[in-house]
Write a protein that holds these residues in place. Structure first.
Motif, PDB file in Angstrom:
ATOM      1  N   TYR A  32       0.185  22.709 -26.219  1.00 37.35           N
ATOM      2  CA  TYR A  32       0.362  22.707 -27.668  1.00 37.35           C
ATOM      3  C   TYR A  32       1.708  22.122 -28.066  1.00 37.35           C
ATOM      4  N   GLN A  33       2.705  22.230 -27.214  1.00 43.06           N
ATOM      5  CA  GLN A  33       4.014  21.674 -27.523  1.00 43.06           C
ATOM      6  C   GLN A  33       3.995  20.141 -27.481  1.00 43.06           C
ATOM      7  N   LYS A  34       3.067  19.584 -26.721  1.00 39.72           N
ATOM      8  CA  LYS A  34       2.975  18.130 -26.593  1.00 39.72           C
ATOM      9  C   LYS A  34       2.372  17.476 -27.834  1.00 39.72           C
ATOM     10  N   ILE A  35       1.735  18.263 -28.678  1.00 38.33           N
ATOM     11  CA  ILE A  35       1.205  17.715 -29.930  1.00 38.33           C
ATOM     12  C   ILE A  35       1.997  18.227 -31.126  1.00 38.33           C
ATOM     13  N   GLY A  36       3.168  18.802 -30.844  1.00 33.65           N
ATOM     14  CA  GLY A  36       4.098  19.165 -31.905  1.00 33.65           C
ATOM     15  C   GLY A  36       3.913  20.541 -32.499  1.00 33.65           C
ATOM     16  N   LEU A  37       3.114  21.400 -31.878  1.00 31.70           N
ATOM     17  CA  LEU A  37       2.876  22.729 -32.423  1.00 31.70           C
ATOM     18  C   LEU A  37       3.828  23.755 -31.813  1.00 31.70           C
ATOM     19  N   ARG A  38       4.092  24.797 -32.572  1.00 38.27           N
ATOM     20  CA  ARG A  38       4.804  25.967 -32.074  1.00 38.27           C
ATOM     21  C   ARG A  38       3.774  27.052 -31.803  1.00 38.27           C
ATOM     22  N   TYR A  39       4.203  28.093 -31.088  1.00 41.00           N
ATOM     23  CA  TYR A  39       3.278  29.159 -30.702  1.00 41.00           C
ATOM     24  C   TYR A  39       2.632  29.819 -31.914  1.00 41.00           C
ATOM     25  N   ALA A  69       2.343  23.538 -42.058  1.00 44.37           N
ATOM     26  CA  ALA A  69       1.188  22.751 -42.496  1.00 44.37           C
ATOM     27  C   ALA A  69       1.285  21.316 -41.970  1.00 44.37           C
ATOM     28  N   TYR A  70       2.483  20.756 -41.998  1.00 44.70           N
ATOM     29  CA  TYR A  70       2.669  19.390 -41.511  1.00 44.70           C
ATOM     30  C   TYR A  70       2.388  19.306 -40.015  1.00 44.70           C
ATOM     31  N   ARG A  71       2.915  20.268 -39.236  1.00 44.93           N
ATOM     32  CA  ARG A  71       2.684  20.256 -37.789  1.00 44.93           C
ATOM     33  C   ARG A  71       1.202  20.370 -37.474  1.00 44.93           C
ATOM     34  N   ILE A  72       0.497  21.205 -38.208  1.00 46.68           N
ATOM     35  CA  ILE A  72      -0.941  21.376 -37.953  1.00 46.68           C
ATOM     36  C   ILE A  72      -1.691  20.086 -38.277  1.00 46.68           C
ATOM     37  N   ARG A  73      -1.344  19.410 -39.363  1.00 50.49           N
ATOM     38  CA  ARG A  73      -2.005  18.146 -39.721  1.00 50.49           C
ATOM     39  C   ARG A  73      -1.740  17.063 -38.689  1.00 50.49           C
ATOM     40  N   VAL A  74      -0.504  16.968 -38.242  1.00 47.53           N
ATOM     41  CA  VAL A  74      -0.168  15.981 -37.214  1.00 47.53           C
ATOM     42  C   VAL A  74      -0.940  16.271 -35.930  1.00 47.53           C
ATOM     43  N   ALA A  75      -1.022  17.540 -35.553  1.00 46.59           N
ATOM     44  CA  ALA A  75      -1.748  17.923 -34.336  1.00 46.59           C
ATOM     45  C   ALA A  75      -3.242  17.605 -34.464  1.00 46.59           C
ATOM     46  N   GLN A  76      -3.819  17.815 -35.643  1.00 43.64           N
ATOM     47  CA  GLN A  76      -5.230  17.478 -35.847  1.00 43.64           C
ATOM     48  C   GLN A  76      -5.444  15.978 -35.710  1.00 43.64           C
ATOM     49  N   LYS A  87       7.366  11.730 -25.761  1.00 46.05           N
ATOM     50  CA  LYS A  87       8.016  12.857 -25.084  1.00 46.05           C
ATOM     51  C   LYS A  87       9.245  13.371 -25.836  1.00 46.05           C
ATOM     52  N   ASP A  88       9.975  12.513 -26.535  1.00 47.98           N
ATOM     53  CA  ASP A  88      11.162  12.964 -27.247  1.00 47.98           C
ATOM     54  C   ASP A  88      10.816  13.760 -28.511  1.00 47.98           C
ATOM     55  N   GLU A  89       9.548  13.773 -28.929  1.00 47.88           N
ATOM     56  CA  GLU A  89       9.120  14.528 -30.110  1.00 47.88           C
ATOM     57  C   GLU A  89       8.386  15.826 -29.758  1.00 47.88           C
ATOM     58  N   TRP A  90       8.225  16.113 -28.472  1.00 47.56           N
ATOM     59  CA  TRP A  90       7.583  17.351 -28.062  1.00 47.56           C
ATOM     60  C   TRP A  90       8.444  18.537 -28.494  1.00 47.56           C
ATOM     61  N   VAL A  91       7.797  19.649 -28.773  1.00 46.53           N
ATOM     62  CA  VAL A  91       8.513  20.875 -29.114  1.00 46.53           C
ATOM     63  C   VAL A  91       9.075  21.466 -27.822  1.00 46.53           C
ATOM     64  N   THR A  92      10.369  21.758 -27.843  1.00 45.93           N
ATOM     65  CA  THR A  92      11.010  22.346 -26.666  1.00 45.93           C
ATOM     66  C   THR A  92      10.918  23.872 -26.744  1.00 45.93           C
ATOM     67  N   ASN A  93      11.224  24.513 -25.637  1.00 44.73           N
ATOM     68  CA  ASN A  93      11.213  25.978 -25.617  1.00 44.73           C
ATOM     69  C   ASN A  93      12.265  26.553 -26.558  1.00 44.73           C
ATOM     70  N   GLN A  94      13.371  25.843 -26.768  1.00 52.01           N
ATOM     71  CA  GLN A  94      14.400  26.309 -27.684  1.00 52.01           C
ATOM     72  C   GLN A  94      13.920  26.222 -29.131  1.00 52.01           C
ATOM     73  N   GLN A  95      13.088  25.233 -29.453  1.00 51.93           N
ATOM     74  CA  GLN A  95      12.562  25.075 -30.805  1.00 51.93           C
ATOM     75  C   GLN A  95      11.375  26.003 -31.068  1.00 51.93           C
ATOM     76  N   ASP A  96      10.724  26.448 -30.013  1.00 54.90           N
ATOM     77  CA  ASP A  96       9.494  27.241 -30.149  1.00 54.90           C
ATOM     78  C   ASP A  96       9.833  28.713 -30.379  1.00 54.90           C
ATOM     79  N   LYS A  97      10.381  28.995 -31.541  1.00 50.74           N
ATOM     80  CA  LYS A  97      10.751  30.365 -31.917  1.00 50.74           C
ATOM     81  C   LYS A  97       9.654  30.967 -32.785  1.00 50.74           C
ATOM     82  N   ARG A  98       9.505  32.274 -32.714  1.00 48.93           N
ATOM     83  CA  ARG A  98       8.500  32.982 -33.500  1.00 48.93           C
ATOM     84  C   ARG A  98       8.968  33.099 -34.936  1.00 48.93           C
ATOM     85  N   TYR A  99       8.352  32.378 -35.843  1.00 50.40           N
ATOM     86  CA  TYR A  99       8.740  32.426 -37.249  1.00 50.40           C
ATOM     87  C   TYR A  99       7.753  33.231 -38.086  1.00 50.40           C
TER      88      TYR A  99
END
Length: 126
Positions: A32-39, A69-76, A87-99
């Motif tokens: 999921y991080q490879k398509i720009g999504l967070r957990y 909403a933007y991340r979900i649309r991009v992932a779709q 690869k430089d736009e993938w979500v990293t573990n540091q960015q993948d925070k529970r919001y």
């Protein structure tokens, strides 16, 4: 039982040391991080609890709600085109925070409290 598995793992350095790297490998393998999504983007929106949490997120931080909403649309779109982000736009573990989870926890506790008060039985005086 007030001690959950999450609290047990977080309070134990040994278990955290073992499970933290495993969780990072799992997040990478899930893709999921490879398509720009967070957990929290993966949480299903069908329940009333999550709907209320999303409404509160919109009020508290409109930018976070828009970004979700933007991340979900991009992932779709990426899913439809069978592509991944560069690869430089993938979500990293540091960015993948529970919001969204703090809002879900807050709403769940309010629902539980409301349920407890709704089930109070009043006995008639004799």
């Amino acid at each position: 039982m007030s001690l959950s598995l999450k609290n047990l793992v977080q309070s134990s350095k040994f278990l955290t040391g073992i499970l933290a790297p495993v969780s990072k490998v799992y997040a990478g393998a899930a893709g999921y991080q490879k398509i720009g999504l967070r957990y929290d983007d993966l949480i299903a929106e069908e329940s009333d609890l999550v709907q209320e949490a999303l409404r509160r997120l919109e009020i508290a931080d409109p930018k976070a709600a828009y970004d979700r909403a933007y991340r979900i649309r991009v992932a779709q779109q990426l899913s439809l085109s069978h592509a991944l982000l560069p690869k430089d736009e993938w979500v990293t573990n540091q960015q993948d925070k529970r919001y969204l989870q703090p809002f879900i926890d807050e709403v769940a506790s309010e629902y539980a409290e409301r349920e407890a008060f709704d089930n109070v039985k009043v006995a008639a005086r004799k």
